[in-house]
Design a protein around this motif. Structure first.
Motif, short mmCIF file in Angstrom:
data_model
loop_
_atom_site.label_atom_id
_atom_site.label_comp_id
_atom_site.label_asym_id
_atom_site.label_seq_id
_atom_site.Cartn_x
_atom_site.Cartn_y
_atom_site.Cartn_z
N PRO A 103 0.80 -1.30 -0.01
CA PRO A 103 -0.06 0.10 0.01
C PRO A 103 0.96 1.15 0.02
N ARG A 104 2.09 1.27 0.77
CA ARG A 104 2.82 2.48 0.85
C ARG A 104 3.55 2.78 -0.47
N GLU A 105 3.47 1.83 -1.23
CA GLU A 105 4.22 2.01 -2.71
C GLU A 105 3.05 2.78 -3.54
N VAL A 106 1.84 2.08 -3.80
CA VAL A 106 1.06 2.45 -4.77
C VAL A 106 -0.19 3.27 -4.34
N VAL B 9 -9.30 6.82 -2.09
CA VAL B 9 -8.05 6.79 -1.54
C VAL B 9 -8.36 7.27 -0.13
N GLU B 10 -9.30 8.19 0.30
CA GLU B 10 -9.40 8.64 1.67
C GLU B 10 -10.01 7.63 2.39
N ALA B 11 -11.06 6.69 1.73
CA ALA B 11 -11.51 5.59 2.76
C ALA B 11 -10.40 4.46 2.91
N PHE B 12 -9.84 3.89 1.70
CA PHE B 12 -8.89 2.98 1.92
C PHE B 12 -7.65 3.18 2.34
N TYR B 13 -7.07 4.33 2.16
CA TYR B 13 -5.63 4.48 2.68
C TYR B 13 -5.62 5.73 3.81
N ASP B 14 -6.26 6.54 3.81
CA ASP B 14 -6.11 7.61 4.86
C ASP B 14 -6.99 7.45 5.84
N GLU C 192 -1.85 -14.85 18.42
CA GLU C 192 -0.73 -13.93 18.49
C GLU C 192 -0.24 -13.79 17.28
N ARG C 193 -0.07 -14.66 16.14
CA ARG C 193 0.32 -14.33 15.03
C ARG C 193 -0.78 -13.46 14.12
N ALA C 194 -1.77 -13.67 14.46
CA ALA C 194 -3.11 -13.13 13.91
C ALA C 194 -2.79 -11.45 14.00
N PHE C 195 -2.74 -11.41 15.52
CA PHE C 195 -2.82 -9.95 15.65
C PHE C 195 -1.49 -9.25 15.37
N ASP C 196 -0.24 -9.82 15.31
CA ASP C 196 0.81 -9.53 14.72
C ASP C 196 0.92 -9.13 13.21
N VAL C 197 0.09 -9.98 12.44
CA VAL C 197 -0.19 -9.76 11.04
C VAL C 197 -1.08 -8.43 10.79
N LEU C 198 -2.12 -8.47 11.61
CA LEU C 198 -2.98 -7.02 11.68
C LEU C 198 -2.31 -5.72 12.11
N GLU C 199 -1.30 -5.90 13.06
CA GLU C 199 -0.73 -4.73 13.34
C GLU C 199 0.21 -4.33 12.39
N LYS C 200 0.95 -5.24 11.50
CA LYS C 200 1.69 -4.92 10.32
C LYS C 200 0.76 -4.28 9.42
N ALA C 201 -0.51 -4.83 9.05
CA ALA C 201 -1.19 -4.28 8.14
C ALA C 201 -1.65 -2.87 8.70
N PHE C 202 -1.93 -2.38 9.71
CA PHE C 202 -2.10 -1.10 10.16
C PHE C 202 -1.02 -0.22 10.06
N GLN C 203 0.24 -0.51 10.23
CA GLN C 203 1.48 0.22 10.09
C GLN C 203 1.55 0.68 8.39
N HIS D 157 -1.09 0.61 6.23
CA HIS D 157 -2.35 1.17 5.98
C HIS D 157 -2.86 0.16 4.85
N ALA D 158 -3.05 -1.05 5.28
CA ALA D 158 -3.54 -1.82 4.16
C ALA D 158 -4.96 -1.59 3.95
N PRO D 159 -5.57 -1.70 2.91
CA PRO D 159 -6.66 -1.24 2.55
C PRO D 159 -8.03 -2.24 3.14
N ASP D 160 -7.72 -3.39 3.29
CA ASP D 160 -8.61 -4.31 3.73
C ASP D 160 -9.03 -4.09 5.28
N LEU D 161 -8.36 -3.39 5.70
CA LEU D 161 -8.85 -3.12 7.17
C LEU D 161 -9.89 -2.56 7.60
N ILE D 162 -10.52 -1.60 6.56
CA ILE D 162 -11.73 -0.96 6.48
C ILE D 162 -12.87 -1.85 6.84
#
Length: 630
Positions: free
Chosen positions: A375-378, A406-411, A584-595, A597-602
């Motif tokens: 996400p941080r590239e595209v 963009v405002e919804a998915f990324y910002d 634990e690994r599930a939340f590790d992945v979700l935290e990485k996703a948050f950092q 700004h993975a779109p599917d977190l919405i």
């Protein structure tokens, strides 16, 4: 001279049945000029216009007038509808727009003065075009001709739809603009007829959205070169009217014909033909604008002058690349998105001021982030393209939809996303993509499921054979926990196309959520096979045979972790870990996703796939950080 004598004289002067002025048409019908002009405005009298470099002229064909007269049970002895002055002048002192120039007012009329720039341009030598070669100037001219003809057709069509027949339908009429047929005998001219179709859809969608719904291009273009009849097309698209037409371009001449057909009984409500000279594009623009303003009195949501100013200079080759980009974008595959980006960039290279191409580029980068790219590239590229599109044309609905995405998915800027979506829908209430993205990217993340379903149904009505809209309608039912409706909708979409990758992915989610693992694995295999993943379907099958659905989940983890391209499916990977019992690994992945700004977190709040970890305090904290407040 008596009216009957006038008619005989006109008949003697016509060539091949052609009547060359308002006077001749009036004499043929045995009435006054103002009467035939009124019939043309209000009753659909088949009068044609030929725009040339000085002034517009009108003409008609006797057999067409006879057909019109018979259809309305008029005869030469019928009184005109409304009073006809007994001593009506042969021509009005001021001719109507597109009418005849009165030559009897001055024996040697001076040509109208030209602006200096226009006069200088006409003094330049005009290049000869070899067969099959288009100059940039002619290509731009053709686009204006298309827009001119389109706006005339749109105005007449709107008039006939809203002031049509005594038995007009109540409520909003639905219309499909079928692809205009290229009659030029040159397949390379398809871009011209396709461009006319696209602009007709766009402009008619702005006429009066509360009373006229227009089927989107993605659905309409499926009927290009179709052999289906109007009744069948009407049933498939759910429309009450169909507009079909043709374009014939020969050297400098362009002829556009169109007819409006009522689906219920396949009767012709309205028909008209127009002829233009491609070199007279400025005259066409002016004549058409006046025609709409003065004769049809249809209030467009976007003023005609603004629309022409925004779109008339589009390079047709840039426009063709844009259409190809949208086609590949709609495939919703990694390769399709990459190809779409290439075409949008080509379009921009040919016409750097073409705002829709930047919007298409923004949408492609946005979906790439959802489908696997970092996400941080595209996403910064998506935002830059969306802002560029807005800077070029703030009245473009697609630009506001792209920026809202963009405002919804990324910002995760929810107030701005909502504002942009509402602006897009205000500009184009008939925009299926705007209704679609508003539901998927804003209403669903906010938990407003009833509204989301309503918006998706609107999108489906406007674009009934769009695969992604039909698939996402099923997913909207799924997140709203309406499982029966979700499965029914997925099956309907499957009947439309069993090859659509996102549909199999969503069906797999549905079956897995309901512990129907055989069906879920079959869908996962189909999705992997159609997506071109080497050996993916076979590996899934072996894993399921060896270890059941648990084995399939382990195979998914292995394949994702082995692919350096896939910071990818963060959310999906987190869910797999959760299903395997590794929170634990599930939340590790979700935290990485948050950092990142993975779109599917919405979809944290909405998607049932998170139900197994939803009660964990860390999950609620993550929702709040993404701005999904309950």
């Amino acid at each position: 001279m008596a009216m009957e004598s006038n008619r005989d004289a006109a008949a003697g002067e016509q060539v091949n049945g052609r009547l060359g002025s308002w006077k001749e048409i009036a004499a043929y019908l045995n009435c006054g000029v103002r009467t035939v002009q009124r019939w043309e405005r209000l009753e659909g009298l088949p009068v044609h216009r030929h725009v040339h470099n000085k002034m517009g002229s009108v003409y008609a064909y006797g057999h067409e007038l006879d057909t019109w007269r018979c259809a309305r049970k008029l005869s030469l002895d019928d009184p005109a509808p409304g009073p006809v002055p007994s001593a009506e002048p042969a021509e009005d002192p001021v001719p109507p727009v597109g009418g005849d120039r009165p030559t009897d007012l001055a024996p040697n009329p001076e040509p109208p003065a030209q602006p200096a720039a226009e006069a200088a341009t006409q003094m330049l030598p005009q290049p000869e075009l070899a067969p099959g070669v288009r100059s940039g100037r002619m290509a731009r001219g053709v686009v204006v001709v298309v827009l001119g003809g389109m706006l005339v057709l749109a105005a007449f069509l709107a008039f006939r739809l809203f002031h049509p027949l005594p038995k007009a339908e109540a409520g909003r009429a639905m219309l499909a603009v079928l692809p205009f047929t290229n009659l030029s005998g040159d397949p390379s001219q398809d871009y011209f007829s396709d461009g006319l179709t696209e602009e007709m859809i766009t402009q008619l969608g702005r006429v009066d959205p509360a009373r006229l719904g227009v089927i989107a291009r993605t659905s309409a273009m499926r009927y290009k070169r179709t052999t289906e009849d109007v009744a069948q097309i009407g049933r498939e698209l759910g429309v009450s009217y169909v507009l079909e037409g043709s374009v014939r371009r020969e050297q400098q001449e362009v002829r556009i014909s169109a007819q409006l057909i009522q689906v219920s009984d396949q009767t012709h409500v309205w028909a008209q033909s127009y002829e233009f000279r491609a070199q007279d594009v400025l005259a066409v623009q002016q004549e058409v604008a006046r025609e709409i303003s003065n004769r049809i009195q249809v209030k467009l949501a976007v003023p005609p002058s603004a629309s022409l100013a925004a779109e008339r200079l589009v390079d047709p080759e840039a426009y063709e690349d844009y259409l190809k980009g949208r086609y590949f974008w709609n495939l919703r595959t990694d390769q399709g998105l990459s190809t779409a980006i290439d075409y949008f960039k080509r379009s921009i290279g040919k016409d750097p001021s073409y705002a829709p191409a930047y919007a298409g580029l923004a949408d492609s980068y946005t979906l790439l982030a959802l489908y696997g790219a970092a996400p941080r590239e595209v996403m910064p590229q998506a935002k830059a393209a969306a802002l560029k599109s807005l800077s070029l044309d703030d009245s473009l609905p697609e630009a506001h939809t792209s920026f809202a995405g963009v405002e919804a998915f990324y910002d995760w800027n929810w107030p701005e996303a909502e504002r942009q979506f509402k602006r897009a829908l205000e500009l184009s209430p008939n925009s299926a993509p705007a209704h679609h993205w508003y539901a998927q990217l804003y209403l669903i993340p906010q938990g407003r499921y009833d509204e989301a379903i309503a918006e998706m149904k609107l999108a489906q009505t406007l674009d009934p054979v769009s695969l992604i809209i039909n698939t996402d309608l099923g997913w909207t039912y799924f997140v709203a926990r309406q499982d029966t409706q979700a499965l029914e909708q997925y099956k309907k979409a499957l009947e439309m196309s069993p090859q659509f990758v996102p549909l199999h992915f969503r069906l797999g989610q549905y079956y897995a959520q309901r512990h129907m693992y055989d069906a879920a694995v079959a869908e996962a295999e189909a999705s992997s096979r159609l997506d071109g993943s080497p050996g993916g379907a076979e590996a899934i099958g072996r894993a399921y045979a060896a270890g059941g659905y648990h084995g399939v989940l382990q195979e998914m983890v292995k394949r994702v972790e082995a692919d350096p391209r896939q910071p990818r499916i963060y959310a999906g990977l987190a869910v797999v870990y959760a299903e395997l019992g590794d929170k634990e690994r599930a939340f590790d992945v979700l935290e990485k996703a948050f950092q990142d700004h993975a779109p599917d977190l919405i979809y944290l709040r909405a998607d049932p796939i998170y139900d197994s970890i939803r009660n964990d305090p860390r999950f609620e904290d993550l929702e709040q950080r993404v701005g999904l407040v309950h």
